[in-house]
Design a protein around this motif. Structure first.
Motif, mmCIF file in Angstrom:
data_model
loop_
_atom_site.group_PDB
_atom_site.id
_atom_site.type_symbol
_atom_site.label_atom_id
_atom_site.label_comp_id
_atom_site.label_asym_id
_atom_site.label_seq_id
_atom_site.Cartn_x
_atom_site.Cartn_y
_atom_site.Cartn_z
ATOM 1 N N ALA A 163 0.840 -1.203 0.000
ATOM 2 C CA ALA A 163 0.000 0.000 0.000
ATOM 3 C C ALA A 163 0.875 1.253 0.000
ATOM 4 O O ALA A 163 0.559 2.238 -0.675
ATOM 5 N N ALA A 164 2.008 1.196 0.732
ATOM 6 C CA ALA A 164 2.918 2.356 0.770
ATOM 7 C C ALA A 164 3.455 2.643 -0.632
ATOM 8 O O ALA A 164 3.554 3.806 -1.046
ATOM 9 N N ASN A 165 3.762 1.588 -1.392
ATOM 10 C CA ASN A 165 4.237 1.786 -2.771
ATOM 11 C C ASN A 165 3.129 2.360 -3.656
ATOM 12 O O ASN A 165 3.381 3.203 -4.518
ATOM 13 N N ALA A 166 1.899 1.875 -3.404
ATOM 14 C CA ALA A 166 0.770 2.390 -4.188
ATOM 15 C C ALA A 166 0.566 3.882 -3.904
ATOM 16 O O ALA A 166 0.193 4.652 -4.800
ATOM 17 N N ILE A 167 0.822 4.277 -2.657
ATOM 18 C CA ILE A 167 0.669 5.695 -2.273
ATOM 19 C C ILE A 167 1.697 6.548 -3.032
ATOM 20 O O ILE A 167 1.376 7.632 -3.527
ATOM 21 N N ILE A 168 2.921 6.027 -3.145
ATOM 22 C CA ILE A 168 3.962 6.768 -3.888
ATOM 23 C C ILE A 168 3.517 6.928 -5.343
ATOM 24 O O ILE A 168 3.587 8.018 -5.923
ATOM 25 N N ALA A 169 2.995 5.823 -5.917
ATOM 26 C CA ALA A 169 2.543 5.875 -7.316
ATOM 27 C C ALA A 169 1.392 6.872 -7.475
ATOM 28 O O ALA A 169 1.356 7.647 -8.433
ATOM 29 N N LEU A 170 0.477 6.863 -6.512
ATOM 30 C CA LEU A 170 -0.677 7.776 -6.581
ATOM 31 C C LEU A 170 -0.216 9.234 -6.509
ATOM 32 O O LEU A 170 -0.637 10.073 -7.307
ATOM 33 N N ASP A 171 0.678 9.525 -5.546
ATOM 34 C CA ASP A 171 1.183 10.899 -5.417
ATOM 35 C C ASP A 171 1.899 11.346 -6.692
ATOM 36 O O ASP A 171 1.766 12.499 -7.114
ATOM 37 N N THR A 172 2.650 10.429 -7.306
ATOM 38 C CA THR A 172 3.378 10.763 -8.532
ATOM 39 C C THR A 172 2.395 11.062 -9.662
ATOM 40 O O THR A 172 2.544 12.041 -10.404
ATOM 41 N N GLU A 173 1.367 10.230 -9.743
ATOM 42 C CA GLU A 173 0.354 10.407 -10.788
ATOM 43 C C GLU A 173 -0.394 11.737 -10.603
ATOM 44 O O GLU A 173 -0.605 12.476 -11.567
ATOM 45 N N MET A 174 -0.754 12.035 -9.363
ATOM 46 C CA MET A 174 -1.472 13.287 -9.092
ATOM 47 C C MET A 174 -0.601 14.488 -9.440
ATOM 48 O O MET A 174 -1.081 15.485 -9.961
ATOM 49 N N SER A 175 0.704 14.367 -9.150
ATOM 50 C CA SER A 175 1.625 15.462 -9.456
ATOM 51 C C SER A 175 1.686 15.716 -10.956
ATOM 52 O O SER A 175 1.851 16.852 -11.392
ATOM 53 N N SER A 176 1.542 14.638 -11.731
ATOM 54 C CA SER A 176 1.676 14.809 -13.177
ATOM 55 C C SER A 176 0.487 15.561 -13.770
ATOM 56 O O SER A 176 0.581 16.111 -14.863
ATOM 57 N N VAL A 177 -0.653 15.588 -13.043
ATOM 58 C CA VAL A 177 -1.794 16.372 -13.558
ATOM 59 C C VAL A 177 -2.042 17.599 -12.671
ATOM 60 O O VAL A 177 -3.097 18.202 -12.710
ATOM 61 N N ARG A 178 -1.013 17.935 -11.891
ATOM 62 C CA ARG A 178 -1.117 19.002 -10.893
ATOM 63 C C ARG A 178 -1.606 20.336 -11.485
ATOM 64 O O ARG A 178 -2.544 20.936 -10.981
ATOM 65 N N ASP A 179 -0.956 20.780 -12.570
ATOM 66 C CA ASP A 179 -1.290 22.105 -13.119
ATOM 67 C C ASP A 179 -2.758 22.191 -13.508
ATOM 68 O O ASP A 179 -3.431 23.176 -13.224
ATOM 69 N N GLU A 180 -3.227 21.115 -14.144
ATOM 70 C CA GLU A 180 -4.613 21.116 -14.588
ATOM 71 C C GLU A 180 -5.569 21.152 -13.384
ATOM 72 O O GLU A 180 -6.531 21.923 -13.364
#
Ligand code: 0O2
Length: 212
Positions: free
Chosen positions: A177-194
């Motif tokens: 789950a901790a790894n999934a959280i890292i992936a989720l945060d990374t994904e959210m960052s990639s659409v951050r500006d929008e």
């Protein structure tokens, strides 16, 4: 220490938590009024319970006379952000403040704990004014994303349930789950500006309606 004395000792910490929550929430309003994206999503705080203080002192062999020095999180503030990048922005906002003297930083975002725990901790001194004069107290400010908070809150309750001895199987799933959280945060960052643009315009619209 009797209960009245405990209340007397903890009272400045309660004041520090109340004041900091108020001040940090005000930062949110300032950003909004200036039409800017706020790196703070929400703010929480608590004074550690007497039993948790005693547990920590026992675990770390802290004598009573050094409690206020060595239990750094008697006053705890938690700042929740949307994106990982916001953590550094909030940390910079704290560093600029004249009412906080930062004494220690523990960056468990870049240096994840073995448990999988990620969060950015700032230990600072904050002065409250009591009827006996000014008192400087330690506060621990934890800055983390919503996703990190979800993981930490869940893991904390499992630690409580299993009295600190989480079974291996459950531990392995928490690590996943901790790894999934890292992936989720990374994904959210990639659409951050929008996301930031969309949220800012909807919040501004709401503010304008409120002002009419
Ligand atoms: P509370 O108030 O119930 O949250 P340590 O001895 O390493 O555990 P230390 O050195 O006192 O802790 O300081 P540190 O590492 O900054 O941790 C203090 C707080 O960070 C903890 O408070 C937790 O809130 C949080 N934390 C640290 N490690 C973990 C972890 O592995 N999982 C979770 N869920 N939270 C963690 P307390 O004392 O646990 O109490």
């Amino acid at each position: 220490m009797d209960i009245l004395l405990w209340h007397k000792v903890l009272s400045p910490y309660e004041m520090a938590v109340d004041e900091l929550i108020l001040k940090l929430n005000h930062i949110k309003q300032e950003f909004l009024m200036n039409g800017k994206y706020c790196p703070i999503e929400h703010v929480m705080g608590r004074v550690k319970s007497i039993s948790s203080i005693l547990d920590k002192m026992q675990k770390k062999s802290i004598p009573m006379e050094r409690m206020e020095e060595l239990v750094e999180d008697i006053a705890g503030i938690r700042i929740i952000c949307q994106f990982v990048e916001d953590i550094d922005r909030v940390s910079a906002l704290l560093a600029e403040r004249s009412d906080l003297k930062i004494i220690e930083i523990k960056d468990y975002v870049r240096n994840q704990k073995e448990s999988g725990y990620r969060s950015y901790h700032v230990v600072a001194l904050y002065t409250v004014n009591t009827i006996e004069g000014p008192r400087e107290v330690q506060v621990e400010i934890q800055i983390r994303t919503m996703a990190m908070d979800f993981w930490a809150t869940t893991e904390h309750s499992l630690q409580y349930k299993y009295k600190g001895a989480i079974p291996e199987k459950v531990g392995a799933r928490l690590a996943n789950a901790a790894n999934a959280i890292i992936a989720l945060d990374t994904e959210m960052s990639s659409v951050r500006d929008e996301i930031m643009d969309a949220q800012l315009s909807s919040k501004m619209k709401y503010k304008l309606v409120e002002d009419i």
